[in-house]
Motif scaffolding. Structure first.
Motif, PDB file in Angstrom:
ATOM      1  N   LEU A 183       9.025   3.089  -9.676  1.00 44.13           N
ATOM      2  CA  LEU A 183       8.272   1.917  -8.362  1.00 44.13           C
ATOM      3  C   LEU A 183       6.825   1.295  -8.624  1.00 44.13           C
ATOM      4  O   LEU A 183       5.891   2.112  -8.105  1.00 44.13           O
ATOM      5  N   PRO A 184       6.726  -0.033  -9.640  1.00 45.02           N
ATOM      6  CA  PRO A 184       5.438  -0.058  -9.529  1.00 45.02           C
ATOM      7  C   PRO A 184       4.929  -0.779  -8.393  1.00 45.02           C
ATOM      8  O   PRO A 184       6.047  -0.976  -7.502  1.00 45.02           O
ATOM      9  N   GLY A 185       3.953  -0.939  -8.314  1.00 46.02           N
ATOM     10  CA  GLY A 185       3.103  -1.975  -7.479  1.00 46.02           C
ATOM     11  C   GLY A 185       2.443  -2.487  -8.014  1.00 46.02           C
ATOM     12  O   GLY A 185       2.825  -3.398  -9.293  1.00 46.02           O
ATOM     13  N   PRO A 186       1.576  -4.073  -7.427  1.00 48.05           N
ATOM     14  CA  PRO A 186       1.368  -5.118  -8.640  1.00 48.05           C
ATOM     15  C   PRO A 186       0.594  -4.870 -10.001  1.00 48.05           C
ATOM     16  O   PRO A 186       0.284  -3.529  -9.833  1.00 48.05           O
ATOM     17  N   THR A 187       1.004  -5.070 -10.473  1.00 45.86           N
ATOM     18  CA  THR A 187       0.719  -4.843 -12.114  1.00 45.86           C
ATOM     19  C   THR A 187       0.110  -6.152 -12.784  1.00 45.86           C
ATOM     20  O   THR A 187       0.563  -7.150 -12.735  1.00 45.86           O
ATOM     21  N   LYS A 188      -0.099  -5.995 -14.187  1.00 47.55           N
ATOM     22  CA  LYS A 188      -1.013  -6.816 -14.918  1.00 47.55           C
ATOM     23  C   LYS A 188      -0.210  -6.905 -15.991  1.00 47.55           C
ATOM     24  O   LYS A 188      -0.689  -6.822 -16.856  1.00 47.55           O
ATOM     25  N   VAL A 214      -4.745  -8.012  -4.521  1.00 49.23           N
ATOM     26  CA  VAL A 214      -4.333  -7.005  -3.691  1.00 49.23           C
ATOM     27  C   VAL A 214      -4.881  -6.485  -2.465  1.00 49.23           C
ATOM     28  O   VAL A 214      -4.076  -6.122  -0.987  1.00 49.23           O
ATOM     29  N   ARG A 215      -5.914  -7.388  -1.438  1.00 52.93           N
ATOM     30  CA  ARG A 215      -6.956  -6.815  -0.489  1.00 52.93           C
ATOM     31  C   ARG A 215      -5.750  -7.846   0.216  1.00 52.93           C
ATOM     32  O   ARG A 215      -6.058  -7.066   1.578  1.00 52.93           O
ATOM     33  N   GLU A 216      -5.682  -9.287   0.322  1.00 60.32           N
ATOM     34  CA  GLU A 216      -5.134  -9.965   0.922  1.00 60.32           C
ATOM     35  C   GLU A 216      -3.994  -9.635   0.959  1.00 60.32           C
ATOM     36  O   GLU A 216      -2.556 -10.295   1.765  1.00 60.32           O
ATOM     37  N   ASN A 217      -2.365  -8.939  -0.355  1.00 59.08           N
ATOM     38  CA  ASN A 217      -1.345  -9.216   0.041  1.00 59.08           C
ATOM     39  C   ASN A 217      -1.287  -7.326   0.219  1.00 59.08           C
ATOM     40  O   ASN A 217      -0.274  -7.681   0.650  1.00 59.08           O
ATOM     41  N   ARG A 218      -2.032  -7.105  -0.043  1.00 59.95           N
ATOM     42  CA  ARG A 218      -1.195  -5.516   0.045  1.00 59.95           C
ATOM     43  C   ARG A 218      -2.682  -4.407   0.147  1.00 59.95           C
ATOM     44  O   ARG A 218      -3.004  -3.779  -0.093  1.00 59.95           O
ATOM     45  N   PRO A 219      -3.183  -4.894   1.713  1.00 56.10           N
ATOM     46  CA  PRO A 219      -4.171  -4.111   1.896  1.00 56.10           C
ATOM     47  C   PRO A 219      -4.027  -2.839   1.917  1.00 56.10           C
ATOM     48  O   PRO A 219      -4.530  -2.313   1.998  1.00 56.10           O
ATOM     49  N   VAL A 254       4.709   4.672  -8.614  1.00 54.99           N
ATOM     50  CA  VAL A 254       3.486   3.588  -9.534  1.00 54.99           C
ATOM     51  C   VAL A 254       3.165   2.506  -9.017  1.00 54.99           C
ATOM     52  O   VAL A 254       2.559   1.527  -9.527  1.00 54.99           O
ATOM     53  N   ASP A 255       2.533   2.670  -7.384  1.00 54.03           N
ATOM     54  CA  ASP A 255       2.511   1.233  -6.674  1.00 54.03           C
ATOM     55  C   ASP A 255       0.956   2.006  -6.063  1.00 54.03           C
ATOM     56  O   ASP A 255       0.452   0.550  -5.333  1.00 54.03           O
ATOM     57  N   GLY A 256      -0.462   2.443  -5.869  1.00 53.46           N
ATOM     58  CA  GLY A 256      -1.266   2.621  -6.256  1.00 53.46           C
ATOM     59  C   GLY A 256      -1.616   3.445  -4.713  1.00 53.46           C
ATOM     60  O   GLY A 256      -3.141   2.896  -3.806  1.00 53.46           O
ATOM     61  N   GLY A 257      -0.134   3.183  -4.191  1.00 54.77           N
ATOM     62  CA  GLY A 257      -0.657   3.635  -2.876  1.00 54.77           C
ATOM     63  C   GLY A 257      -0.640   2.971  -1.521  1.00 54.77           C
ATOM     64  O   GLY A 257      -0.722   3.623  -0.632  1.00 54.77           O
ATOM     65  N   VAL A 258       0.592   1.718  -2.524  1.00 53.45           N
ATOM     66  CA  VAL A 258       0.720   0.669  -1.169  1.00 53.45           C
ATOM     67  C   VAL A 258       1.580   1.180  -0.438  1.00 53.45           C
ATOM     68  O   VAL A 258       1.101   0.686   0.831  1.00 53.45           O
TER      69      VAL A 258
END
Length: 263
Positions: A183-188, A214-219, A254-258
């Motif tokens: 499960l990726p999070g926002p990824t480039k 990320v800050r606005e949509n996946r705070p 792998v979602d960066g903790g979202v």
């Protein structure tokens, strides 16, 4: 950890760019023979040639096929009748308000993001079971658990992938074949970079636009940025390896903790 996939064959759907391409390159570096896939021959040829140029030892091949259709999957099976590792990566997202989504939006997303993996897994899993070893990975998303209101149809398909992967893992109990979701999070990826290009403010870099997104949509993100495609590929490289033999039926984030803990 030294991961050696020498002698293993891999198919990665939707792997001419983005996360899929990074996964294909990672598994090739680990010694596997990798089949690249895209919808057009030109995109497949370009990806194969570039991966070979980047790594002269890479054993990389290609097949042009639309895995969202039964005919496309048949074309893949003709090119690669058996594989040891299947990565169900192909997918797309299309931000659109719920009330603007028509039936074609829903069925189109389901065909690409879900049925591609269903058909490929149904075809390849029996051969893995017979050999007593195999890896199937579904590239899902944190959107499976954190449904995005701007693309509910996408979240629906990613949740469905978790269900399919878990059910298939249980079906293959005790066979030596593991089935997991990543499960990726926002990824480039290229698609996300293109989206960021359209949302950049004056003087803002794409990376800065990604951080703002990320800050606005996946705070709830803990890393406070988008992930790199290689960071997702690293997880897939591990879960496809013999070292991950006790990991199955799992959703590996792998979602960066979202997504908040626990889930």
């Amino acid at each position: 950890m030294n991961i050696d996939l020498s002698g293993k064959t891999v198919f990665v759907s939707g792997s001419t760019k983005g996360i899929g391409r990074a996964i294909a390159a990672q598994l090739a570096r680990q010694g596997a023979a990798v089949m690249i896939n895209g919808r057009t021959q030109a995109s497949v040829d370009t990806a194969v040639n570039e991966l070979r140029d980047a790594d002269e030892n890479a054993e990389v091949f290609g097949v042009a096929a639309d895995c969202s259709t039964a005919a496309g999957v048949e074309a893949v099976l003709k090119a690669a009748p058996e594989v040891d590792i299947l990565v169900n990566n192909v997918g797309f997202f299309d931000p659109k308000p719920f009330f603007d989504l028509d039936d074609d939006d829903w069925t189109g997303a389901f065909d690409v993001n879900v049925m591609s993996g269903v058909r490929l897994s149904r075809a390849y899993a029996p051969g893995m079971k017979e050999k007593g070893w195999g890896r199937i990975v579904f590239i899902s998303s944190e959107s499976a658990l954190n449904i995005p209101t701007e693309m509910v149809q996408y979240g629906m398909t990613k949740t469905a992938q978790l269900a399919v992967a878990r059910g298939l893992a249980q079906t293959l109990r005790g066979t030596g074949v593991t089935v997991n979701s990543v499960l990726p999070g926002p990824t480039k990826s290229e698609g996300v970079i293109d989206m960021m290009e359209g949302q950049r403010k004056d003087g803002e870099s794409v990376d800065d636009a990604g951080v703002r997104f990320v800050r606005e949509n996946r705070p709830t993100s803990i890393i406070d940025r988008m992930a790199e495609v290689q960071e997702v590929a690293n997880m897939v490289g591990y879960v496809c390896s013999p070292a991950a033999s006790a990991t199955t039926g799992a959703g590996l984030r792998v979602d960066g903790g979202v997504v908040g803990y626990p889930v």
